[in-house]
Write an enzyme that holds these catalytic residues in place. Structure first.
Site, short mmCIF file in Angstrom:
data_model
loop_
_atom_site.label_atom_id
_atom_site.label_comp_id
_atom_site.label_asym_id
_atom_site.label_seq_id
_atom_site.Cartn_x
_atom_site.Cartn_y
_atom_site.Cartn_z
N ARG A 50 -14.40 -58.16 -39.97
CA ARG A 50 -13.28 -58.63 -39.19
C ARG A 50 -13.52 -60.16 -38.53
O ARG A 50 -12.72 -60.64 -38.34
CB ARG A 50 -13.12 -57.38 -38.10
N LYS A 149 -9.56 -61.71 -33.40
CA LYS A 149 -10.15 -61.59 -32.32
C LYS A 149 -10.81 -62.62 -31.85
O LYS A 149 -12.12 -63.10 -32.18
CB LYS A 149 -11.41 -60.44 -32.67
N GLU A 182 -1.07 -52.11 -27.45
CA GLU A 182 -2.35 -51.80 -27.29
C GLU A 182 -2.78 -51.79 -25.71
O GLU A 182 -2.01 -52.45 -25.06
CB GLU A 182 -3.37 -52.18 -28.37
N1 PLP Z 1 -7.72 -54.09 -28.81
C1 PLP Z 1 -8.31 -55.32 -28.26
C2 PLP Z 1 -7.64 -56.37 -27.66
C3 PLP Z 1 -9.76 -55.32 -28.26
O1 PLP Z 1 -10.44 -56.23 -27.90
C4 PLP Z 1 -10.59 -54.15 -28.90
C5 PLP Z 1 -11.86 -54.39 -28.72
O2 PLP Z 1 -12.49 -54.69 -29.82
C6 PLP Z 1 -9.75 -53.21 -29.41
C7 PLP Z 1 -8.36 -53.11 -29.45
C8 PLP Z 1 -10.66 -51.99 -30.20
O3 PLP Z 1 -11.20 -52.33 -31.34
P1 PLP Z 1 -12.53 -51.87 -31.90
O4 PLP Z 1 -12.33 -50.35 -31.98
O5 PLP Z 1 -12.76 -52.35 -33.13
O6 PLP Z 1 -13.45 -52.16 -30.81
#
Ligand code: PLP
Length: 286
Positions: A50, A149, A182
């Site tokens: 990612r 991200k 989210e």
């Molecule tokens: N959504 C956002 C905006 C995030 O910053 C994160 C954290 O990484 C997540 C969702 C959850 O993703 P993950 O389960 O890969 O940590």
């Protein structure tokens, strides 16, 4: 604590970049948030993939191969003798001038920070979190996709500010169409009549904990539907929970003043929390 900084391990005070780093000037860069459980890094390859996908999307060449990055992450953990840790790789665009043009930044800066782990929501896993929907919208799935991200987390910060002001533990984003997206740092799930629902990743981050949770739920025999949801679907759900590397799986028991289900963490939610503990205990890169 030792920080990985461009191939070396240096004390915090030396892990510094210039104010002309476009990461600082413009939030130009990408990052990951990763967990180590009992000395093993959970879903390391997925996080690295990612990170490189995020970099690709913003045309940032990470000056390490994926294997080198993997090694650097594992070494950072070892150098600090940490077993249960949070790990934060960051790649910033590097030092340029005051203009936006990234071509002026010739060398990206790579940092890996790690620290001892502390549960994100403390006691709230037992009683549930209060969430509020916020006016800041999640990015559209165009060039600045929510799948990136990036170091530019201003909408997430504004969402958090709004949640803080409204007395909520977590913020829930809608997208520009009004669909549920989210949380400020986690993905969202709803349970209704024994079936599980979560928004498709076109309007949120492709959460790695989200993917693990879907797998856990399917293994337990639950039907998981990836489909768009409105606020009504959240308010009337039997259970809501969020998932993320930092949050793990956490129950939401109130949204915008509406109690979710009976106002207590739900049965399916608690099963996911327990199963997640089991999965993280038994997996990961040593
Ligand atoms: N959504 C956002 C905006 C995030 O910053 C994160 C954290 O990484 C997540 C969702 C959850 O993703 P993950 O389960 O890969 O940590």
């Amino acid at each position: 604590l030792l920080i990985y900084f461009n191939g070396e391990f240096v004390p915090k005070s030396q892990a510094t970049t210039s104010i002309y780093d476009h990461g600082f000037l413009y939030g130009d860069g990408v990052f990951e948030g990763i967990r180590a459980y009992n000395g093993r890094v959970f879903k390391l390859d997925e996080h690295i993939d990612r990170l490189y996908d995020s970099a690709k999307a913003i045309v940032l060449d990470i000056p390490l191969t994926k294997n080198e990055m993997k090694e650097a992450i594992l070494q950072t953990l070892r150098k600090n003798n940490l077993m249960d840790a949070y790990i934060r790789p960051i790649v910033s665009r590097g030092i340029g001038d005051l203009g936006l043009d990234p071509r002026k930044c010739t060398k990206p800066n790579v940092f890996i920070i790690t620290q001892q782990w502390d549960a994100l929501y403390g006691d709230l896993y037992e009683v549930g979190l209060t969430a509020v929907t916020v006016t800041t919208r999640r990015n559209a799935p165009d060039a600045l996709s929510p799948n990136i991200k990036s170091m530019n987390y201003l909408n997430n910060i504004l969402a958090k500010v709004e949640a803080n002001n409204k007395g909520g533990d977590e913020a829930i984003f809608l997208d520009n169409n009004g669909y549920v997206s989210e949380g400020s740092g986690d993905n969202i799930f709803a349970v209704n009549n024994g079936k599980v629902y979560t928004p498709p990743t076109i309007n949120n981050l492709k959460g790695i904990t989200r993917a693990v949770s879907i797998e856990i739920l399917k293994d337990m025999g639950y039907e998981v539907n990836e489909q768009h949801m409105g606020l009504f679907d959240l308010y009337t759900a039997d259970e809501i929970f969020v998932t993320g590397t930092a949050a793990e799986a956490a129950p939401i028991t109130q949204i915008d003043g509406r109690s979710i289900g009976d106002g207590k963490p739900g049965k399916v939610t608690n099963k996911v929390i327990e199963a997640f503990k089991e999965v993280t205990r038994n997996n990961g890169t040593p």
